[in-house]
Design an enzyme around this catalytic site. Structure first.
Site, PDB file in Angstrom:
ATOM      1  N   ARG A  82      -7.420  44.897  10.767  1.00 41.32           N
ATOM      2  CA  ARG A  82      -6.915  44.984  12.143  1.00 41.32           C
ATOM      3  C   ARG A  82      -6.781  43.605  12.803  1.00 41.32           C
ATOM      4  O   ARG A  82      -5.837  43.355  13.526  1.00 41.32           O
ATOM      5  CB  ARG A  82      -7.863  45.836  12.992  1.00 41.32           C
ATOM      6  CG  ARG A  82      -7.587  47.311  12.895  1.00 41.32           C
ATOM      7  CD  ARG A  82      -8.587  48.110  13.714  1.00 41.32           C
ATOM      8  NE  ARG A  82      -8.205  49.510  13.738  1.00 41.32           N
ATOM      9  CZ  ARG A  82      -8.247  50.324  12.687  1.00 41.32           C
ATOM     10  NH1 ARG A  82      -8.665  49.886  11.511  1.00 41.32           N
ATOM     11  NH2 ARG A  82      -7.865  51.588  12.801  1.00 41.32           N
ATOM     12  N   HIS A 123      -0.843  47.772   1.368  1.00 43.13           N
ATOM     13  CA  HIS A 123      -1.642  48.844   1.967  1.00 43.13           C
ATOM     14  C   HIS A 123      -0.676  49.883   2.550  1.00 43.13           C
ATOM     15  O   HIS A 123       0.429  49.542   2.962  1.00 43.13           O
ATOM     16  CB  HIS A 123      -2.496  48.225   3.083  1.00 43.13           C
ATOM     17  CG  HIS A 123      -3.612  49.091   3.576  1.00 43.13           C
ATOM     18  ND1 HIS A 123      -3.404  50.129   4.448  1.00 43.13           N
ATOM     19  CD2 HIS A 123      -4.944  49.060   3.338  1.00 43.13           C
ATOM     20  CE1 HIS A 123      -4.564  50.703   4.715  1.00 43.13           C
ATOM     21  NE2 HIS A 123      -5.527  50.082   4.050  1.00 43.13           N
ATOM     22  N   ASP A 162     -18.883  50.433   5.768  1.00 43.76           N
ATOM     23  CA  ASP A 162     -18.703  50.306   7.220  1.00 43.76           C
ATOM     24  C   ASP A 162     -17.445  50.972   7.746  1.00 43.76           C
ATOM     25  O   ASP A 162     -16.924  50.594   8.788  1.00 43.76           O
ATOM     26  CB  ASP A 162     -18.678  48.812   7.566  1.00 43.76           C
ATOM     27  CG  ASP A 162     -17.729  48.042   6.659  1.00 43.76           C
ATOM     28  OD1 ASP A 162     -16.786  48.654   6.151  1.00 43.76           O
ATOM     29  OD2 ASP A 162     -17.946  46.825   6.460  1.00 43.76           O
ATOM     30  N   GLU A 188     -24.516  49.356   0.330  1.00 38.50           N
ATOM     31  CA  GLU A 188     -23.931  48.103   0.854  1.00 38.50           C
ATOM     32  C   GLU A 188     -24.430  47.852   2.281  1.00 38.50           C
ATOM     33  O   GLU A 188     -23.660  47.568   3.202  1.00 38.50           O
ATOM     34  CB  GLU A 188     -22.398  48.153   0.827  1.00 38.50           C
ATOM     35  CG  GLU A 188     -21.726  46.805   0.906  1.00 38.50           C
ATOM     36  CD  GLU A 188     -20.200  46.904   0.980  1.00 38.50           C
ATOM     37  OE1 GLU A 188     -19.658  47.390   1.972  1.00 38.50           O
ATOM     38  OE2 GLU A 188     -19.552  46.482   0.019  1.00 38.50           O
ATOM     39  N   GLU A 234     -15.598  47.347  11.908  1.00 39.31           N
ATOM     40  CA  GLU A 234     -16.584  47.513  10.824  1.00 39.31           C
ATOM     41  C   GLU A 234     -17.937  46.881  11.132  1.00 39.31           C
ATOM     42  O   GLU A 234     -18.977  47.408  10.716  1.00 39.31           O
ATOM     43  CB  GLU A 234     -16.026  46.954   9.508  1.00 39.31           C
ATOM     44  CG  GLU A 234     -14.859  47.750   8.917  1.00 39.31           C
ATOM     45  CD  GLU A 234     -13.501  47.394   9.515  1.00 39.31           C
ATOM     46  OE1 GLU A 234     -13.442  46.501  10.397  1.00 39.31           O
ATOM     47  OE2 GLU A 234     -12.500  47.998   9.114  1.00 39.31           O
TER      48      GLU A 234
END
Ligand code: UD1
Ligand code: UDP
Length: 374
Positions: free
Chosen positions: A203, A234, A95, A117, A131
């Site tokens: 997010r 990250h 996604d 997926e 997503e």
């Protein structure tokens, strides 16, 4: 048959890698790997992990890219490759914006799309953002849907996707995990005792939520003097800048993103995992590590139903309370530390391979679908 496999970020590359390998091993396919490089460093790490050399590298990442700029750059550059290669099918994963824009571009060129997926849903348009909508849009473009679980298949059926186009394969992340765990590897850090792994990047968690999580971790480290926390950060500066000032404390290891192989071994040696990652929810249940999910909703309800995961959100007190239970009460811990094959059995990429052979008329037998083992 020419197949374009699109990758762009860390998770879609990890999950596409076993499929790329399977297809490359079959001489009947010409496999082109198209890397958007929506992530730069984190993509390169995974490409090295799996020894994949992209045929195209669009190098689109910009620091703090916006969704609009990223999407616009992707659409032009991916469109050019699809036009020039004119493949028989394009495979996209999950996604991400790379995956959605690639599906859109393939559609503009009337090239069929296969979706790995497929069918994950929270039914909340803004969680995870963007997503949930990316994957819904891919669903309505795709011609083949590789659903990891029965629940994912049911979601697709409810949205009107024809059942003949859906195949329950398991998630290829488990194939990738098995490959990684089979490779011997030194742990990147040497914790003295019990340690937990933290990852966070979504997010929805930017700003206050990440800070609350960091404060919860600080308090836990004070309360449990034997505890260590490993946080491979990250690359997104929004995440790093929020966490660094709060977690510059003893026994909190703030690391660069780890290659997948050492990260997989680290997970296997951890006590439990705190994360908002999608992929890590799937991996944790396979290796039997309790996972506290730093989100309000999950598109992977299987992990909760199997009792391996708990949605804890980002409330400071709730996180501390749930971590305490795992740290203090062995029976609570054991209840969650179950190894279950709910997301895959390591054979998803082979099923994808077989379905593609059937799709192109190169195979006659049916494909045995994935069945969970609890
Ligand atoms: C993306 C995906 C998300 C996925 C996540 C996995 C979208 C909309 N989001 O989110 O679904 O869960 O990847 O990690 O597709 N950056 C670097 N180097 C890197 C990677 C990122 O510097 O290797 C920084 C850049 O400043 C970049 C920013 O992180 O602009 C955000 O990257 P982006 O891909 O837009 O979003 P993610 O939050 O990583
Ligand atoms: N991962 C990794 N190194 C790290 C942290 C995570 O290889 O330092 C792997 C992890 O095992 C999982 C994937 O990256 O397979 C998850 O990626 P991410 O959390 O970025 O994305 P999401 O799964 O949330 O889409």
């Amino acid at each position: 048959m020419k197949i374009v496999c699109v990758v762009g970020t860390r998770p879609d590359t990890i999950k596409m890698a076993p499929v790329i390998k399977k297809l490359q091993d079959d001489g009947r396919f010409i496999v082109k790997v198209l890397a958007s490089a929506q992530h730069r460093e984190m993509l390169d790490i995974v490409l090295r992990d799996f020894d994949i050399t992209p045929d195209y590298d669009l190098n689109v990442m910009r620091k703090l890219q916006s969704l609009e700029d990223l999407s616009a750059r992707l659409l032009k550059k991916i469109g050019k490759v699809i036009r020039e290669e004119s493949p028989d099918i394009v495979i996209v994963q999950g996604d991400t914006t790379t995956s959605f824009i690639s599906a859109l571009s393939a559609f503009y060129h009337k090239v069929p799309v296969a979706h790995l997926e497929a069918g994950l849903r929270t039914n909340d348009k803004y969680a995870p953002f963007p997503e949930e909508i990316n994957r819904r849009l891919i669903t309505h473009i795709a011609d083949l849907h590789f659903a990891p679980t029965e629940k994912a298949r049911d979601n697709l059926l409810r949205e009107g996707i024809e059942k003949e186009k859906i195949f329950v394969t398991g998630n290829t992340v488990i194939d990738a995990l098995e490959i990684a765990l089979q490779k011997p590897c030194q742990l990147p850090v040497k914790p003295k005792g019990r340690f937990i792994i933290l990852t966070i990047h979504r997010r929805e968690n930017w700003g206050e939520p990440i800070e609350r999580v960091a404060r919860a971790i600080r308090r836990l480290l004070t309360e449990f003097p034997d505890l260590e926390v490993i946080f491979p950060m990250h690359k997104n500066p929004i995440v790093r800048n929020a966490v660094k000032p709060l977690l510059r404390v003893e026994r909190a290891y703030l690391l660069e993103p780890l290659p997948f192989i050492p990260f997989a071994h680290l997970m296997q040696n951890s006590y439990f995992i705190l994360t908002d990652s999608g992929g890590i929810q799937e991996e944790a249940s396979y290796i039997g590590k309790p996972v506290l999910i730093l989100r309000e909703v999950t598109e992977r309800p299987e992990v909760i139903e199997a009792g391996c995961g708990l949605l804890v959100g980002t409330d400071e007190e709730r996180i501390i309370e749930e971590c305490r239970k795992l740290l203090l009460y062995p029976e609570q811990y054991q209840r969650m530390a179950k190894k279950v094959k709910i997301f895959g059995d390591g054979k998803a990429s082979e099923r994808v391979h077989q379905v593609l052979l059937s799709y192109f008329g190169l195979r006659k037998e049916g494909v045995e679908e994935f069945k969970p083992q609890c």
